[in-house]
Motif scaffolding. Sequence first.
Motif, PDB file in Angstrom:
ATOM      1  N   ARG A  69      12.078 -37.945 -95.113  1.00  0.00           N
ATOM      2  CA  ARG A  69      13.046 -37.334 -96.032  1.00  0.00           C
ATOM      3  C   ARG A  69      12.972 -37.922 -97.439  1.00  0.00           C
ATOM      4  NH1 ARG A  69      15.569 -37.664 -91.039  1.00  0.00           N
ATOM      5  NH2 ARG A  69      16.413 -35.687 -90.257  1.00  0.00           N
ATOM      6  N   SER A  70      12.084 -38.884 -97.638  1.00  0.00           N
ATOM      7  CA  SER A  70      11.991 -39.524 -98.957  1.00  0.00           C
ATOM      8  C   SER A  70      10.591 -40.109 -99.119  1.00  0.00           C
ATOM      9  CB  SER A  70      13.029 -40.646 -99.065  1.00  0.00           C
ATOM     10  OG  SER A  70      12.680 -41.704 -98.172  1.00  0.00           O
ATOM     11  N   PRO A  71      10.214 -40.474-100.360  1.00  0.00           N
ATOM     12  CA  PRO A  71       8.907 -41.122-100.559  1.00  0.00           C
ATOM     13  C   PRO A  71       8.770 -42.396 -99.730  1.00  0.00           C
ATOM     14  CG  PRO A  71       9.800 -40.405-102.666  1.00  0.00           C
ATOM     15  CD  PRO A  71      10.883 -40.191-101.649  1.00  0.00           C
ATOM     16  N   GLU A  72       9.868 -43.107 -99.572  1.00  0.00           N
ATOM     17  CA  GLU A  72       9.823 -44.341 -98.767  1.00  0.00           C
ATOM     18  C   GLU A  72       9.526 -44.022 -97.305  1.00  0.00           C
ATOM     19  OE1 GLU A  72      12.264 -43.552-100.876  1.00  0.00           O
ATOM     20  OE2 GLU A  72      11.748 -44.978-102.480  1.00  0.00           O
ATOM     21  N   ASP A  73      10.134 -42.941 -96.801  1.00  0.00           N
ATOM     22  CA  ASP A  73       9.860 -42.506 -95.426  1.00  0.00           C
ATOM     23  C   ASP A  73       8.386 -42.129 -95.275  1.00  0.00           C
ATOM     24  OD1 ASP A  73      12.473 -42.853 -94.685  1.00  0.00           O
ATOM     25  OD2 ASP A  73      13.007 -40.735 -94.858  1.00  0.00           O
ATOM     26  N   ALA A  74       7.864 -41.403 -96.263  1.00  0.00           N
ATOM     27  CA  ALA A  74       6.467 -40.960 -96.198  1.00  0.00           C
ATOM     28  C   ALA A  74       5.529 -42.157 -96.147  1.00  0.00           C
ATOM     29  CB  ALA A  74       6.147 -40.078 -97.401  1.00  0.00           C
ATOM     30  N   GLU A  75       5.812 -43.184 -96.971  1.00  0.00           N
ATOM     31  CA  GLU A  75       4.964 -44.379 -96.980  1.00  0.00           C
ATOM     32  C   GLU A  75       5.007 -45.088 -95.632  1.00  0.00           C
ATOM     33  OE1 GLU A  75       5.227 -48.692 -99.081  1.00  0.00           O
ATOM     34  OE2 GLU A  75       5.183 -46.979-100.456  1.00  0.00           O
ATOM     35  N   ALA A  76       6.205 -45.161 -95.048  1.00  0.00           N
ATOM     36  CA  ALA A  76       6.348 -45.859 -93.764  1.00  0.00           C
ATOM     37  C   ALA A  76       5.696 -45.094 -92.623  1.00  0.00           C
ATOM     38  CB  ALA A  76       7.829 -46.086 -93.460  1.00  0.00           C
ATOM     39  N   LEU A  77       5.739 -43.754 -92.716  1.00  0.00           N
ATOM     40  CA  LEU A  77       5.237 -42.941 -91.601  1.00  0.00           C
ATOM     41  C   LEU A  77       3.761 -42.588 -91.720  1.00  0.00           C
ATOM     42  CD1 LEU A  77       8.278 -40.521 -91.208  1.00  0.00           C
ATOM     43  CD2 LEU A  77       7.620 -42.377 -89.657  1.00  0.00           C
ATOM     44  N   ALA A  78       3.151 -42.787 -92.891  1.00  0.00           N
ATOM     45  CA  ALA A  78       1.737 -42.441 -93.063  1.00  0.00           C
ATOM     46  C   ALA A  78       0.834 -43.139 -92.050  1.00  0.00           C
ATOM     47  CB  ALA A  78       1.292 -42.753 -94.494  1.00  0.00           C
ATOM     48  N   PRO A  79       0.997 -44.461 -91.805  1.00  0.00           N
ATOM     49  CA  PRO A  79       0.153 -45.102 -90.790  1.00  0.00           C
ATOM     50  C   PRO A  79       0.386 -44.547 -89.385  1.00  0.00           C
ATOM     51  CG  PRO A  79       1.168 -46.747 -92.225  1.00  0.00           C
ATOM     52  CD  PRO A  79       1.853 -45.448 -92.498  1.00  0.00           C
ATOM     53  N   VAL A  80       1.614 -44.075 -89.121  1.00  0.00           N
ATOM     54  CA  VAL A  80       1.900 -43.500 -87.802  1.00  0.00           C
ATOM     55  C   VAL A  80       1.089 -42.223 -87.614  1.00  0.00           C
ATOM     56  CG1 VAL A  80       3.693 -42.757 -86.206  1.00  0.00           C
ATOM     57  CG2 VAL A  80       4.228 -44.438 -87.977  1.00  0.00           C
ATOM     58  N   LEU A  81       1.029 -41.402 -88.668  1.00  0.00           N
ATOM     59  CA  LEU A  81       0.200 -40.197 -88.603  1.00  0.00           C
ATOM     60  C   LEU A  81      -1.267 -40.565 -88.395  1.00  0.00           C
ATOM     61  CD1 LEU A  81       1.782 -37.991 -91.408  1.00  0.00           C
ATOM     62  CD2 LEU A  81       1.614 -37.400 -88.983  1.00  0.00           C
ATOM     63  N   GLY A  82      -1.679 -41.678 -88.991  1.00  0.00           N
ATOM     64  CA  GLY A  82      -3.059 -42.140 -88.780  1.00  0.00           C
ATOM     65  C   GLY A  82      -3.332 -42.476 -87.328  1.00  0.00           C
ATOM     66  N   VAL A  83      -2.371 -43.121 -86.669  1.00  0.00           N
ATOM     67  CA  VAL A  83      -2.519 -43.462 -85.249  1.00  0.00           C
ATOM     68  C   VAL A  83      -2.579 -42.195 -84.403  1.00  0.00           C
ATOM     69  CG1 VAL A  83      -1.378 -44.567 -83.284  1.00  0.00           C
ATOM     70  CG2 VAL A  83      -1.430 -45.725 -85.497  1.00  0.00           C
ATOM     71  N   VAL A  84      -1.736 -41.213 -84.730  1.00  0.00           N
ATOM     72  CA  VAL A  84      -1.739 -39.941 -84.001  1.00  0.00           C
ATOM     73  C   VAL A  84      -3.085 -39.239 -84.163  1.00  0.00           C
ATOM     74  CG1 VAL A  84      -0.734 -37.624 -83.925  1.00  0.00           C
ATOM     75  CG2 VAL A  84       0.759 -39.621 -84.141  1.00  0.00           C
ATOM     76  N   GLY A  85      -3.565 -39.153 -85.390  1.00  0.00           N
ATOM     77  CA  GLY A  85      -4.846 -38.492 -85.639  1.00  0.00           C
ATOM     78  C   GLY A  85      -6.005 -39.195 -84.963  1.00  0.00           C
ATOM     79  N   ALA A  86      -5.962 -40.527 -84.944  1.00  0.00           N
ATOM     80  CA  ALA A  86      -7.042 -41.289 -84.316  1.00  0.00           C
ATOM     81  C   ALA A  86      -7.080 -41.054 -82.811  1.00  0.00           C
ATOM     82  CB  ALA A  86      -6.871 -42.772 -84.619  1.00  0.00           C
ATOM     83  N   ALA A  87      -5.901 -41.021 -82.176  1.00  0.00           N
ATOM     84  CA  ALA A  87      -5.861 -40.765 -80.734  1.00  0.00           C
ATOM     85  C   ALA A  87      -6.414 -39.381 -80.420  1.00  0.00           C
ATOM     86  CB  ALA A  87      -4.427 -40.897 -80.222  1.00  0.00           C
ATOM     87  N   GLU A  88      -6.115 -38.420 -81.297  1.00  0.00           N
ATOM     88  CA  GLU A  88      -6.639 -37.076 -81.101  1.00  0.00           C
ATOM     89  C   GLU A  88      -8.170 -37.055 -81.236  1.00  0.00           C
ATOM     90  OE1 GLU A  88      -6.014 -32.534 -82.856  1.00  0.00           O
ATOM     91  OE2 GLU A  88      -5.311 -34.268 -83.992  1.00  0.00           O
ATOM     92  N   LYS A  89      -8.706 -37.828 -82.182  1.00  0.00           N
ATOM     93  CA  LYS A  89     -10.162 -37.899 -82.334  1.00  0.00           C
ATOM     94  C   LYS A  89     -10.828 -38.491 -81.097  1.00  0.00           C
ATOM     95  CE  LYS A  89     -10.829 -38.044 -87.344  1.00  0.00           C
ATOM     96  NZ  LYS A  89     -11.366 -38.823 -88.478  1.00  0.00           N
ATOM     97  N   ALA A 293     -12.427 -43.818 -85.012  1.00  0.00           N
ATOM     98  CA  ALA A 293     -10.996 -43.629 -84.736  1.00  0.00           C
ATOM     99  C   ALA A 293     -10.278 -44.971 -84.655  1.00  0.00           C
ATOM    100  CB  ALA A 293     -10.815 -42.847 -83.438  1.00  0.00           C
ATOM    101  N   ALA A 294     -10.943 -45.969 -84.084  1.00  0.00           N
ATOM    102  CA  ALA A 294     -10.347 -47.309 -84.019  1.00  0.00           C
ATOM    103  C   ALA A 294     -10.056 -47.833 -85.421  1.00  0.00           C
ATOM    104  CB  ALA A 294     -11.285 -48.255 -83.273  1.00  0.00           C
ATOM    105  N   LEU A 295     -10.983 -47.578 -86.331  1.00  0.00           N
ATOM    106  CA  LEU A 295     -10.780 -48.016 -87.715  1.00  0.00           C
ATOM    107  C   LEU A 295      -9.569 -47.314 -88.329  1.00  0.00           C
ATOM    108  CD1 LEU A 295     -11.984 -49.822 -89.900  1.00  0.00           C
ATOM    109  CD2 LEU A 295     -13.429 -47.907 -90.601  1.00  0.00           C
ATOM    110  N   GLU A 296      -9.382 -46.043 -88.011  1.00  0.00           N
ATOM    111  CA  GLU A 296      -8.229 -45.307 -88.529  1.00  0.00           C
ATOM    112  C   GLU A 296      -6.916 -45.882 -88.004  1.00  0.00           C
ATOM    113  OE1 GLU A 296      -8.258 -41.083 -88.308  1.00  0.00           O
ATOM    114  OE2 GLU A 296     -10.365 -40.907 -88.861  1.00  0.00           O
ATOM    115  N   ILE A 297      -6.902 -46.314 -86.740  1.00  0.00           N
ATOM    116  CA  ILE A 297      -5.692 -46.894 -86.161  1.00  0.00           C
ATOM    117  C   ILE A 297      -5.270 -48.135 -86.945  1.00  0.00           C
ATOM    118  CG2 ILE A 297      -4.749 -48.087 -84.131  1.00  0.00           C
ATOM    119  CD1 ILE A 297      -6.536 -46.223 -82.423  1.00  0.00           C
ATOM    120  N   SER A 298      -6.247 -48.941 -87.336  1.00  0.00           N
ATOM    121  CA  SER A 298      -5.934 -50.206 -88.012  1.00  0.00           C
ATOM    122  C   SER A 298      -5.877 -50.080 -89.530  1.00  0.00           C
ATOM    123  CB  SER A 298      -6.972 -51.267 -87.622  1.00  0.00           C
ATOM    124  OG  SER A 298      -8.284 -50.823 -87.917  1.00  0.00           O
ATOM    125  N   GLU A 299      -6.079 -48.886 -90.071  1.00  0.00           N
ATOM    126  CA  GLU A 299      -6.170 -48.720 -91.519  1.00  0.00           C
ATOM    127  C   GLU A 299      -4.890 -49.136 -92.235  1.00  0.00           C
ATOM    128  OE1 GLU A 299      -7.758 -45.472 -94.794  1.00  0.00           O
ATOM    129  OE2 GLU A 299      -7.126 -44.775 -92.824  1.00  0.00           O
TER     130      GLU A 299
END
Length: 401
Positions: A69-89, A293-299
């Motif tokens: 809901r805010s830029p701060e939320d986006a910054e905090a959740l960006a790595p979470v999206l990375g973990v989701v995308g990596a698991a999908e890969k 994908a492992a690298l994306e998880i730890s990015e």
Amino acid sequence: MDPGDVEYEPISVKAVLAEMKDTAELLIDLSYSAVLHGSDEVAAEVLELEERMDVLQMQARMSLLMAARSPEDAEALAPVLGVVGAAEKISDAAGDIAKIVLEDIGIPEAMRTAIPEAVETVVRAQVASDSDYRDVSLGDCNLETETGVRVIAIRRAGEWIVNPDRTTTFEADDVALLRGTETALSTVYEAVTGDAYDPPEPVDSSIDDLDRAVDSIVLMKNMSELAVDLAYGAVLFDSEGVAEEVVELEAEVDALKSRFEAWVLRAAPRVEDPITLRGLVHLASATEVISDAALEISEGVLRGLDTHPVVAAAVEESDEVIVRLTVAAGSQLADASLGELEVKTATGMRVIAVRRGDGDWVVSPGPETAVRDGDVLIAKGTRAGAGRLADLAGADDPIDA
């Protein structure tokens, strides 16, 4: 299920991430086992789980989008999206490996006897109606302790139990996925299914370059799996040091793939049917995707972004836990090697990295690796096993800061 049928509903992101982690790791095991056994049945299970992963990633993305809901939320959740995308890969790569079998792409027979040297085998076993294990819980039969074979998932009437615990009971017609050594699996498989276990026969290759190519893929697989384990460990412990090891492993996998390609090209003129090498090429490419994908998880950790609490909690609560503990002076592990105390056999935990007191890392330690007091161990296995390892190390808490 078609991911297009998924609609938004309030769900626990932590639970979804934990299931995605467990499913991704299970898919790696299953896909390589499908190649090992040339098993269409195991390969089909991979594609079933891949569809489940598609649903999970869609649910996770919708929930995360609703939470920002805010830029701060986006910054905090960006790595979470990375973990989701990596698991999908990882899921997609496992599906590509399974298709090597299902689409008869072809793979040298020598490959099927090289993989058992690198990993425990995973087999698919359907519970017979007259099986001794029918209507018996995992806790009552004490399967892993008594035999060394672990039930890593059960499919029942189309639904998956990806983290069976001691209360889970075998039912007739369940499809159980069993992991263990060939010797241990033989007895358990027969008791579960009523059929004899038929492991692959050793096949010798007379082409040195092909042998080197196969050895490269086995090493790539080991390194990619280790990279995934360490990546989740880096997220759980917010450790830049562990994340940097993932970077090194990913680079080594890339280098191995280049050497693999050279050896395959050299071997091709001496192979009776070079088309059979296509499967090796597909396998190498998919394995490289897993390390990426492992690298994306730890990015997120590498870029200095704080690990979101929901990711750390999901990793901690997943099927196979990753723990960190410090070896205490005077403990059984201090000044002993991992092999001397048979740590993996005694605890069920696999030590995947050791950080020395001077900050140096030993990645993928072997039986000969000596452990000293003050060393920090990162290990993977069951929660019960984590407690046993903590006892050996003299640690009060198996997830020690």
